[in-house]
Design a protein around this motif. Structure first.
Motif, PDB file in Angstrom:
ATOM      1  N   SER A 142      42.632 -33.354  44.600  1.00  0.00           N
ATOM      2  CA  SER A 142      43.236 -33.756  43.330  1.00  0.00           C
ATOM      3  C   SER A 142      44.565 -33.055  43.074  1.00  0.00           C
ATOM      4  O   SER A 142      45.466 -33.640  42.465  1.00  0.00           O
ATOM      5  N   GLY A 143      44.695 -31.820  43.539  1.00  0.00           N
ATOM      6  CA  GLY A 143      45.887 -31.039  43.230  1.00  0.00           C
ATOM      7  C   GLY A 143      46.975 -31.096  44.273  1.00  0.00           C
ATOM      8  O   GLY A 143      48.166 -31.168  43.945  1.00  0.00           O
ATOM      9  N   ASP A 144      46.595 -31.047  45.543  1.00  0.00           N
ATOM     10  CA  ASP A 144      47.597 -31.046  46.613  1.00  0.00           C
ATOM     11  C   ASP A 144      47.973 -32.452  47.059  1.00  0.00           C
ATOM     12  O   ASP A 144      49.065 -32.666  47.589  1.00  0.00           O
ATOM     13  N   GLY A 145      47.049 -33.393  46.879  1.00  0.00           N
ATOM     14  CA  GLY A 145      47.346 -34.775  47.202  1.00  0.00           C
ATOM     15  C   GLY A 145      47.030 -35.135  48.632  1.00  0.00           C
ATOM     16  O   GLY A 145      46.914 -34.276  49.513  1.00  0.00           O
TER      17      GLY A 145
ATOM     18  N   PHE B 183      42.899 -21.075  49.171  1.00  0.00           N
ATOM     19  CA  PHE B 183      41.516 -21.408  48.816  1.00  0.00           C
ATOM     20  C   PHE B 183      41.279 -22.909  48.895  1.00  0.00           C
ATOM     21  O   PHE B 183      40.246 -23.365  49.395  1.00  0.00           O
ATOM     22  N   ARG B 184      42.244 -23.705  48.459  1.00  0.00           N
ATOM     23  CA  ARG B 184      42.077 -25.162  48.472  1.00  0.00           C
ATOM     24  C   ARG B 184      42.170 -25.732  49.891  1.00  0.00           C
ATOM     25  O   ARG B 184      41.304 -26.490  50.332  1.00  0.00           O
TER      26      ARG B 184
ATOM     27  N   ALA C  15      36.380 -26.281  46.219  1.00  0.00           N
ATOM     28  CA  ALA C  15      37.753 -26.066  46.670  1.00  0.00           C
ATOM     29  C   ALA C  15      38.356 -27.341  47.249  1.00  0.00           C
ATOM     30  O   ALA C  15      39.536 -27.651  47.020  1.00  0.00           O
ATOM     31  N   ARG C  16      37.554 -28.094  47.995  1.00  0.00           N
ATOM     32  CA  ARG C  16      38.068 -29.335  48.582  1.00  0.00           C
ATOM     33  C   ARG C  16      38.431 -30.339  47.489  1.00  0.00           C
ATOM     34  O   ARG C  16      39.433 -31.056  47.590  1.00  0.00           O
TER      35      ARG C  16
ATOM     36  N   ALA D 286      46.416 -34.343  54.549  1.00  0.00           N
ATOM     37  CA  ALA D 286      46.474 -34.951  55.881  1.00  0.00           C
ATOM     38  C   ALA D 286      47.328 -34.109  56.823  1.00  0.00           C
ATOM     39  O   ALA D 286      46.986 -33.943  58.006  1.00  0.00           O
ATOM     40  N   ARG D 287      48.424 -33.572  56.330  1.00  0.00           N
ATOM     41  CA  ARG D 287      49.273 -32.741  57.188  1.00  0.00           C
ATOM     42  C   ARG D 287      48.559 -31.458  57.596  1.00  0.00           C
ATOM     43  O   ARG D 287      48.685 -30.997  58.738  1.00  0.00           O
TER      44      ARG D 287
END
Length: 729
Positions: free
Chosen positions: A397-400, A333-334, A391-392, A405-406
């Motif tokens: 904030s959560g995935d960094g 979802f993110r 979600a973005r 970027a990857r």
């Protein structure tokens, strides 16, 4: 009138759908369907209050006496300013009141949080309540909350409302469900079940025979539940959203600035909860101009924060659905929301998530089932605009930044592979027409062509371009905006033919350059309508490079001519010429003259076309691009045919076929051979015509570009001789 119920002021669906604040963590795994849920505080005890089971004769008599009591009327109030949804209301009302044999009409409404499911359900229930004189039962099931209502507790409440004394209510859920069916038998009762979690929660609460009807709302489609009708509730129309603004904030303020009103409702994503929050904020601030609030909502980084008033917030409504997700679904979802394009394919999802396609599809479908993603076509998905922002924000904030970027890098590579696949054949041809130093500059990109997607034919290429062109642009823009290296991107994109005669291209022109190349490719493949769309978008994105803009006009001139719009074709050809000369770009200048010549052909003026085609050829020849002069030859054949000069057409065609054979351009060789065959037919030389067609077929198929022949329709109406009759078999 909003589609949002009044509970807690502005709640989209129910009090439980809109907590006051906070972003919950996703669950480690979603609760399986049918798993007993904890009973929330305040839920009546499932045990009988007093007496023994089964009930005594006195208890049975008490139930009979209770039947004479007032029928239950548990519906919450309808909204006084309910707006729109006329068609949906009529459809649901008809489904609830139409009897079909002995089946109980069960009608379900699904949609994302804030879409107005509860408001619509209550409005429909009040609309049809007279058809159910024995009462209306209502239960808030808290399906999106942390503690969904247990069916046993809801059954007890329903039985009490129908007159059953506590001592008559059995402790076992199955027996309570059976008793409810007994109480509803022979009655006409409307049952409204709001915010359902799953079919297991609903099934015990259903009547057993016709007469009663059930209306269910929830964020997910209850596929296991047999229903008479189902509605996937969509956002407001702009008209309905604006009407709600007028009803809540006052018509004078809204009608005084219709542009600001339109910006407000679109910034709200046409989501009823968001529109009502905006309207309520305006109503609470009589001096605030709608344009001021529209300006605040224009900033996507602030938008969700602005969509809040009191305890009501769009973000909190979304958080309830997110909290129900398992770890893998939450990650999907993110990360999927990082893509800025209008939609995404399951293959693009696999790239973003770094999974294989089947696993990515399973996660996407799980999000669809949870009401957090929409599937608009097989294998293609889209977020609601506000849900994507939510979600973005979680991803950032959560995935960094590194993980984000990857993911975007993987998505870009997915689309670049598609571009390499599109131009696998054509790049080799364009290398023929380019200077040696340009070919050398792109050698690395040419070597990477084998890593491109495989397309079976031109039709498949066109379909990919049609589906992905805006997504390709979004991926490139996102890569550059995220700090991606323009130089690295240039090296990976020079498989694009439109850039193949340049050793350097500014990074800001790359997105439009790719659109240009896709449009030019679509035109070569015979998809002129698609080419016009792509090239027009490219033209809008080109700034500061007159030569490139001129080439776009030249390609548009060709595309418009091939769709039978010669006047528009001439307009673009002349616009391109006005820029090409000062830019000293012979390629652009020759292309625009070529476009003018084709426009004249399609306008039925072959004499003028010959002059313009000769001018184009002369420019290419005298400016050091003799091979590009050959581009004019297929259209020169057509002009001679239109002038009634088939012998001249055969002479040009024969020479052109030999030239393209030496160059190695199978595509154009096939085109001129096919046109030459028509001229040979007209000269009554059927054997040579058949030979020319046979010679055209092999290179045509080998090129992989043969969707149709752009020039063929200009000569198809001419008399065509048949091959000699071979005689009886």
């Amino acid at each position: 009138m909003s589609d949002v119920p009044p509970a807690k002021g502005l709640s989209a669906d129910s009090p439980s759908e809109t907590p006051s604040s906070g972003t919950p963590e996703p669950a480690s795994s979603p609760q399986p369907a049918g798993t007993p849920s904890p009973v929330p505080a305040g839920t009546p005890s499932p045990q009988p209050v007093s007496g023994d089971w089964p009930p005594s004769g006195d208890a049975k008599g008490a139930r009979a006496g209770a039947g004479a009591a007032l029928p239950p009327a548990q519906l919450p109030a309808d909204l006084p300013d309910f707006t729109g949804r006329d068609d949906e209301t009529a459809r649901l009302a008809a489904a609830l009141t139409t009897r079909n044999g002995s089946a109980v009409p069960v009608v379900t409404v699904a949609g994302l949080g804030g879409i107005g499911k509860t408001a619509l359900a209550l409005h429909v229930a009040h609309t049809v309540r007279d058809a159910f004189p024995d009462g209306q039962l209502y239960a808030e099931l808290h399906g999106t909350g942390p503690a969904p209502a247990a069916p046993a507790g809801v059954l007890a409440e329903f039985l009490r409302a129908l007159g059953a004394p506590d001592r008559e209510i059995p402790p076992e859920p199955d027996r309570r469900a059976a008793l409810l069916r007994s109480h509803l038998a022979g009655r006409r009762v409307l049952v409204v079940l709001d915010d359902a979690r799953d079919a297991a929660q609903i099934a015990p609460l259903l009547p057993g025979e016709t007469g009663s009807a059930v209306l269910v709302t929830g964020r997910t489609r209850l596929a296991e539940l047999p229903v008479a009708a189902h509605l996937d509730l969509a956002p407001f129309t702009p008209e309905a959203a604006t009407a709600l603004l007028e009803r809540v904030a006052g018509p004078e303020r809204i009608t005084a600035d219709p542009d600001a009103a339109l910006r407000l409702v679109h910034a709200s994503g046409l989501l009823p909860l968001a529109v009502r929050i905006v309207a309520s904020r305006l109503a609470a601030r009589p001096r605030m101009r709608p344009a001021v609030l529209a300006g605040r909502l224009a900033d996507e980084r602030r938008r969700l924060g602005e969509l809040r008033i009191g305890d009501e917030a769009v973000e909190s409504c979304f958080a309830l659905g997110y909290a129900q997700l398992g770890i893998e679904e939450a990650r999907a979802f993110r990360l999927l929301a990082l893509h800025e394009g209008p939609d995404f394919s399951v293959e693009a999802a696999a790239a973003l998530l770094d999974l294989d396609v089947l696993d990515a599809e399973d996660l996407c479908e799980s999000l669809v089932d949870s009401g957090l993603l929409e599937c608009r076509a097989p294998g293609r998905y889209v977020y609601h605009s506000l849900l994507r922002l939510y979600a973005r924000g979680l991803a950032e904030s959560g995935d960094g930044p590194v993980s984000c970027a990857r993911a975007l890098e993987r998505l870009l590579e997915h689309f670049l592979a598609g571009i390499r696949g599109l131009f696998r054949q054509t790049f080799a041809l364009y290398q023929v027409y380019s200077e040696p130093e340009v070919v050398a500059a792109h050698s690395a990109a040419a070597d990477a062509l084998h890593t491109g997607l495989h397309f079976a034919d031109a039709a498949e290429m066109i379909a990919w371009m049609r589906a992905e062109n805006r997504n390709v642009m979004a991926a490139i823009h996102g890569y550059l905006a995220g700090g991606g290296s323009p130089g690295r991107l240039v090296g990976r994109l020079f498989v694009v033919p439109s850039l193949a005669d340049r050793t350097t291209v500014p990074a800001e022109l790359l997105p439009a350059g790719v659109l240009f190349a896709m449009g030019a490719g679509a035109r070569v493949m015979g998809a002129a309508d698609e080419a016009i769309c792509l090239l027009t978008d490219a033209l809008d994105g080109l700034t500061g490079d007159d030569a490139f803009i001129s080439r776009a006009h030249g390609q548009l001139s060709l595309a418009y001519a091939e769709t039978g719009m010669p006047e528009e074709a001439r307009r673009h050809g002349l616009a391109g010429l006005a820029l090409a000369g000062p830019a000293a770009d012979a390629n652009a200048e020759g292309l625009c003259w070529l476009g003018l010549g084709v426009a004249s052909l399609y306008a039925g003026d072959p004499r003028r076309a010959l002059d313009e085609l000769e001018t184009a050829g002369e420019i290419f020849r005298t400016r050091g691009m003799p091979l590009r002069e050959a581009w004019c030859l297929p259209r020169t054949i057509v002009a001679h045919m239109q002038l009634g000069q088939p012998a001249e057409a055969v002479e040009v065609g024969t020479r052109a076929a030999e030239l393209f054979g030496r160059i190695g351009d199978d595509y154009l060789r096939g085109r001129v051979l096919a046109l030459t065959a028509v001229a040979l037919d007209e000269l009554d030389r059927p054997d040579e015509a058949a030979e020319a067609r046979a010679a055209a077929e092999t290179p045509w198929r080998k090129s992989g570009l043969s969707l149709n022949v752009p020039d063929q329709k200009l000569v198809e109406g001419r008399t065509r001789r048949r091959s000699p009759d071979p005689g009886p078999a």
